[in-house]
Design a protein around this motif. Sequence first.
Motif, PDB file in Angstrom:
ATOM      1  N   GLU A 199      12.467  -0.878  13.173  1.00  0.00           N
ATOM      2  CA  GLU A 199      11.454  -0.335  14.075  1.00  0.00           C
ATOM      3  C   GLU A 199      10.428   0.505  13.314  1.00  0.00           C
ATOM      4  OE1 GLU A 199      13.556   1.773  17.080  1.00  0.00           O
ATOM      5  OE2 GLU A 199      14.557  -0.017  17.866  1.00  0.00           O
ATOM      6  N   GLU A 200      10.905   1.263  12.344  1.00  0.00           N
ATOM      7  CA  GLU A 200       9.990   2.084  11.548  1.00  0.00           C
ATOM      8  C   GLU A 200       9.033   1.212  10.735  1.00  0.00           C
ATOM      9  OE1 GLU A 200      10.186   5.554   8.089  1.00  0.00           O
ATOM     10  OE2 GLU A 200      11.984   5.081   9.255  1.00  0.00           O
ATOM     11  N   LEU A 201       9.557   0.150  10.131  1.00  0.00           N
ATOM     12  CA  LEU A 201       8.704  -0.749   9.356  1.00  0.00           C
ATOM     13  C   LEU A 201       7.686  -1.439  10.258  1.00  0.00           C
ATOM     14  CD1 LEU A 201       7.904  -2.179   6.762  1.00  0.00           C
ATOM     15  CD2 LEU A 201       9.675  -3.890   7.247  1.00  0.00           C
ATOM     16  N   GLN A 202       8.141  -1.929  11.407  1.00  0.00           N
ATOM     17  CA  GLN A 202       7.218  -2.602  12.329  1.00  0.00           C
ATOM     18  C   GLN A 202       6.092  -1.666  12.759  1.00  0.00           C
ATOM     19  OE1 GLN A 202      10.195  -3.862  15.199  1.00  0.00           O
ATOM     20  NE2 GLN A 202       9.957  -6.004  14.609  1.00  0.00           N
ATOM     21  N   ALA A 203       6.431  -0.418  13.054  1.00  0.00           N
ATOM     22  CA  ALA A 203       5.414   0.559  13.461  1.00  0.00           C
ATOM     23  C   ALA A 203       4.441   0.833  12.321  1.00  0.00           C
ATOM     24  CB  ALA A 203       6.085   1.857  13.914  1.00  0.00           C
ATOM     25  N   LEU A 204       4.960   0.927  11.096  1.00  0.00           N
ATOM     26  CA  LEU A 204       4.104   1.199   9.947  1.00  0.00           C
ATOM     27  C   LEU A 204       3.177   0.025   9.661  1.00  0.00           C
ATOM     28  CD1 LEU A 204       3.339   3.100   7.662  1.00  0.00           C
ATOM     29  CD2 LEU A 204       5.212   2.145   6.306  1.00  0.00           C
ATOM     30  N   VAL A 205       3.704  -1.182   9.754  1.00  0.00           N
ATOM     31  CA  VAL A 205       2.877  -2.380   9.544  1.00  0.00           C
ATOM     32  C   VAL A 205       1.773  -2.440  10.595  1.00  0.00           C
ATOM     33  CG1 VAL A 205       2.860  -4.902   9.625  1.00  0.00           C
ATOM     34  CG2 VAL A 205       4.663  -3.712   8.383  1.00  0.00           C
ATOM     35  N   GLU A 206       2.147  -2.158  11.849  1.00  0.00           N
ATOM     36  CA  GLU A 206       1.159  -2.195  12.936  1.00  0.00           C
ATOM     37  C   GLU A 206       0.067  -1.147  12.712  1.00  0.00           C
ATOM     38  OE1 GLU A 206      -0.217  -4.359  15.905  1.00  0.00           O
ATOM     39  OE2 GLU A 206       1.810  -4.668  15.108  1.00  0.00           O
ATOM     40  N   LYS A 207       0.483   0.054  12.341  1.00  0.00           N
ATOM     41  CA  LYS A 207      -0.480   1.125  12.088  1.00  0.00           C
ATOM     42  C   LYS A 207      -1.416   0.753  10.930  1.00  0.00           C
ATOM     43  CE  LYS A 207      -0.775   5.801  10.195  1.00  0.00           C
ATOM     44  NZ  LYS A 207       0.001   6.911   9.595  1.00  0.00           N
ATOM     45  N   THR A 208      -0.838   0.231   9.851  1.00  0.00           N
ATOM     46  CA  THR A 208      -1.639  -0.147   8.686  1.00  0.00           C
ATOM     47  C   THR A 208      -2.608  -1.258   9.037  1.00  0.00           C
ATOM     48  OG1 THR A 208       0.263   0.410   7.290  1.00  0.00           O
ATOM     49  CG2 THR A 208      -1.504  -0.839   6.273  1.00  0.00           C
ATOM     50  N   LYS A 247      -8.369  -9.533   2.815  1.00  0.00           N
ATOM     51  CA  LYS A 247      -7.220 -10.116   2.116  1.00  0.00           C
ATOM     52  C   LYS A 247      -5.948  -9.371   2.497  1.00  0.00           C
ATOM     53  CE  LYS A 247      -5.521 -10.935  -2.589  1.00  0.00           C
ATOM     54  NZ  LYS A 247      -5.825 -10.755  -4.037  1.00  0.00           N
ATOM     55  N   ILE A 248      -6.013  -8.041   2.485  1.00  0.00           N
ATOM     56  CA  ILE A 248      -4.853  -7.224   2.848  1.00  0.00           C
ATOM     57  C   ILE A 248      -4.510  -7.418   4.320  1.00  0.00           C
ATOM     58  CG2 ILE A 248      -4.000  -4.857   3.089  1.00  0.00           C
ATOM     59  CD1 ILE A 248      -5.787  -4.120   0.704  1.00  0.00           C
ATOM     60  N   SER A 249      -5.533  -7.452   5.160  1.00  0.00           N
ATOM     61  CA  SER A 249      -5.318  -7.596   6.601  1.00  0.00           C
ATOM     62  C   SER A 249      -4.653  -8.938   6.926  1.00  0.00           C
ATOM     63  CB  SER A 249      -6.658  -7.475   7.334  1.00  0.00           C
ATOM     64  OG  SER A 249      -6.466  -7.480   8.727  1.00  0.00           O
ATOM     65  N   ASN A 250      -5.080 -10.012   6.255  1.00  0.00           N
ATOM     66  CA  ASN A 250      -4.473 -11.330   6.473  1.00  0.00           C
ATOM     67  C   ASN A 250      -3.003 -11.323   6.039  1.00  0.00           C
ATOM     68  OD1 ASN A 250      -6.854 -12.383   7.465  1.00  0.00           O
ATOM     69  ND2 ASN A 250      -7.519 -13.186   5.487  1.00  0.00           N
ATOM     70  N   LEU A 254       0.835  -1.196   0.000  1.00  0.00           N
ATOM     71  CA  LEU A 254       0.000   0.000   0.000  1.00  0.00           C
ATOM     72  C   LEU A 254       0.869   1.244   0.000  1.00  0.00           C
ATOM     73  CD1 LEU A 254      -2.556  -0.956   2.809  1.00  0.00           C
ATOM     74  CD2 LEU A 254      -3.002  -0.994   0.366  1.00  0.00           C
ATOM     75  N   THR A 255       0.454   2.251  -0.740  1.00  0.00           N
ATOM     76  CA  THR A 255       1.111   3.551  -0.664  1.00  0.00           C
ATOM     77  C   THR A 255       0.441   4.366   0.447  1.00  0.00           C
ATOM     78  OG1 THR A 255      -0.406   4.604  -2.219  1.00  0.00           O
ATOM     79  CG2 THR A 255       1.521   3.481  -3.151  1.00  0.00           C
ATOM     80  N   ASN A 256       0.995   5.513   0.776  1.00  0.00           N
ATOM     81  CA  ASN A 256       0.377   6.387   1.776  1.00  0.00           C
ATOM     82  C   ASN A 256      -1.015   6.809   1.331  1.00  0.00           C
ATOM     83  OD1 ASN A 256       2.596   6.303   3.465  1.00  0.00           O
ATOM     84  ND2 ASN A 256       3.545   8.120   2.578  1.00  0.00           N
ATOM     85  N   LYS A 257      -1.178   7.018   0.011  1.00  0.00           N
ATOM     86  CA  LYS A 257      -2.482   7.403  -0.521  1.00  0.00           C
ATOM     87  C   LYS A 257      -3.480   6.267  -0.375  1.00  0.00           C
ATOM     88  CE  LYS A 257      -5.218  10.282  -2.645  1.00  0.00           C
ATOM     89  NZ  LYS A 257      -5.644  11.535  -1.980  1.00  0.00           N
ATOM     90  N   ASP A 258      -3.024   5.040  -0.643  1.00  0.00           N
ATOM     91  CA  ASP A 258      -3.897   3.872  -0.464  1.00  0.00           C
ATOM     92  C   ASP A 258      -4.358   3.769   0.984  1.00  0.00           C
ATOM     93  OD1 ASP A 258      -3.583   3.095  -3.113  1.00  0.00           O
ATOM     94  OD2 ASP A 258      -1.826   1.873  -2.656  1.00  0.00           O
ATOM     95  N   LEU A 259      -3.429   3.948   1.912  1.00  0.00           N
ATOM     96  CA  LEU A 259      -3.751   3.841   3.330  1.00  0.00           C
ATOM     97  C   LEU A 259      -4.763   4.905   3.734  1.00  0.00           C
ATOM     98  CD1 LEU A 259      -3.217   2.402   5.973  1.00  0.00           C
ATOM     99  CD2 LEU A 259      -1.273   3.910   6.354  1.00  0.00           C
ATOM    100  N   GLU A 262     -17.688  -6.238  -1.280  1.00  0.00           N
ATOM    101  CA  GLU A 262     -16.466  -6.337  -2.089  1.00  0.00           C
ATOM    102  C   GLU A 262     -15.301  -5.643  -1.390  1.00  0.00           C
ATOM    103  OE1 GLU A 262     -15.692  -7.971  -4.957  1.00  0.00           O
ATOM    104  OE2 GLU A 262     -17.626  -8.943  -4.595  1.00  0.00           O
ATOM    105  N   GLU A 263     -15.580  -4.465  -0.797  1.00  0.00           N
ATOM    106  CA  GLU A 263     -14.535  -3.743  -0.055  1.00  0.00           C
ATOM    107  C   GLU A 263     -14.048  -4.580   1.124  1.00  0.00           C
ATOM    108  OE1 GLU A 263     -13.149  -1.083  -1.000  1.00  0.00           O
ATOM    109  OE2 GLU A 263     -14.555   0.207  -2.066  1.00  0.00           O
ATOM    110  N   ILE A 264     -14.964  -5.191   1.844  1.00  0.00           N
ATOM    111  CA  ILE A 264     -14.618  -6.007   3.013  1.00  0.00           C
ATOM    112  C   ILE A 264     -13.750  -7.190   2.599  1.00  0.00           C
ATOM    113  CG2 ILE A 264     -15.585  -7.625   4.698  1.00  0.00           C
ATOM    114  CD1 ILE A 264     -17.850  -5.652   5.173  1.00  0.00           C
ATOM    115  N   LYS A 265     -14.105  -7.816   1.459  1.00  0.00           N
ATOM    116  CA  LYS A 265     -13.333  -8.957   0.968  1.00  0.00           C
ATOM    117  C   LYS A 265     -11.885  -8.542   0.681  1.00  0.00           C
ATOM    118  CE  LYS A 265     -15.554 -11.426  -1.939  1.00  0.00           C
ATOM    119  NZ  LYS A 265     -16.174 -11.885  -3.216  1.00  0.00           N
TER     120      LYS A 265
END
Length: 528
Positions: free
Chosen positions: A492-501, A467-470, A299-304, A460-463
């Motif tokens: 640490e930055e990646l872990q925080a970003l993954v957690e936030k997403t 998928k992304i969440s899994n 995901l990009t920042n815009k996607d998020l 469709e959005e939930i599906k």
Amino acid sequence: MRKRLEKIIYELNISLVERGSHTRLALLTALAGENMILVGPPGTAKSEISRRVAEVFDTKYFEYLLTKFTTPEELFGPVSIRELEKDNFRRKTDGYLSDANIVFLDEIFKSNSSILNSLLTILNEKVYHNGNLKEKTDIYSIISASNELPTDSGELVALYDRFLLRVIVDYVKEPSKLLVLEDRYRGISEELKLNKDILEEIARESKKIEIPPHIAEIILNLKEKLDEHFKDEITSKIREKVSDRKLVKSIGLLKTSAYTNGRDSVNISDTLLLIHCYWNRMENRDVIKKYIFEEIIKLTNKDLENYGNISQVWSEEFNGLFRKQRIDENGNPLYYDVDNNLVKFSYGDIHLMDKYGEYVHYKGHAEYVKVLAELGNFDYGYIDSGIATDSGKIVWKYECSPVEVVTSAERELEGYERLVVKGNLKPAKIESYEEYIKAYSVVSPNLIPKMEGIRRNIEEEIKEIRKISNYLDKVRQSLMIENLWVIGDDMEELQALVEKTYEVMNASLLKLEEVLGKIDRAKISAER
């Protein structure tokens, strides 16, 4: 192997401050048979890092500080007089660079053209041209250091390109730690040292490591993005392009990382090593990291941002089905009067409000009335005066229609009195499903097809979000497994970003499911 490497890493970092990631990367570089350059100001332990890593290996070590006056003899050995007598140009290389296994070259970009060609072939092919002979060297790794990077010198750019890893070494962030630092380093324990057989085993077994499809996709997409991002570069001879050679070598590095971590395939955490491989100019390091993070998360920042707002979008779409002006039992439109009561009349007393939501006040005088207000609907900004009529009223234009300002003594505030305006009343509009239910109790059956359309889109959005969440959950689990070589701010930055997403996606799921619940209740009400 991993346990042994953990102990080696521990000993490497004794009495070093904030250099844990640097020593790890230098050690991995040697294990992978690659070259690395440490870039940073003087006095940041670049030489110390290299010397300590060299001690890990039960092998030959060569170190030299290069200057523009350095001669080939200093690096590659003196010319053999005996061979010259036979009309052969040969150097006596014993104890010099080509005879070593681990090499440290300080200030490598100060080297002159007389030694550059030899360095290029050694760095890239591990071959030394000794006269007319091509001698295969046993060099595992060359670690270099520099206070600056080359800019526009073609020869130096070619030399720079031979270093797969580029690692920035800066001054420590907490200098107070240096004040209490004790030198407890006593070298690497003999029983932990790695010999040639172990290095050959690592090289052999690392080639068997698999690159899973999702990792291959990350690497190839990253290369494509970087090539596109930097395609228009014209300001520097050092181009930010991932060459085929660099791509192949970086994959070998990731495989070595996976093997030495005790895995049979490359995982997400290994790909963070590419942050140290794919930049040429320091200012572009963060660009590389940004694209790696995007490829890992998918995901990009815009996607998020869009997924964070998606529930609001569909909630508004659903509420839009119920937006209308309230009506009475006879179908007449209703309005709110000055006291917020429902009335059938569209014209009456209204309160004039300023931009802060406060009542507009006036203060009366003998000859005129001064009105204090800030009205955004007027082109002229402040309207600060009005003419009083004999009856004490002021004729004023408000929202392009004539209204009358009349005095009211209902409330006094520090000599000012509230103004009540005669004008168009506010329509009693329904803005949401909740307001609709309060007003009418039962939903119109005509809305069922429209609600079903919204339901299908939300499902469709939930599906897609699930998928992304899994996928993100698998990434989270992967990053929880310690990687010997990847620590520090980037991880640490990646872990925080993954957690936030992950949290954003799950929050969107819950809110979308709430909208589905409203649709279910509205449908039951309509069918009733």
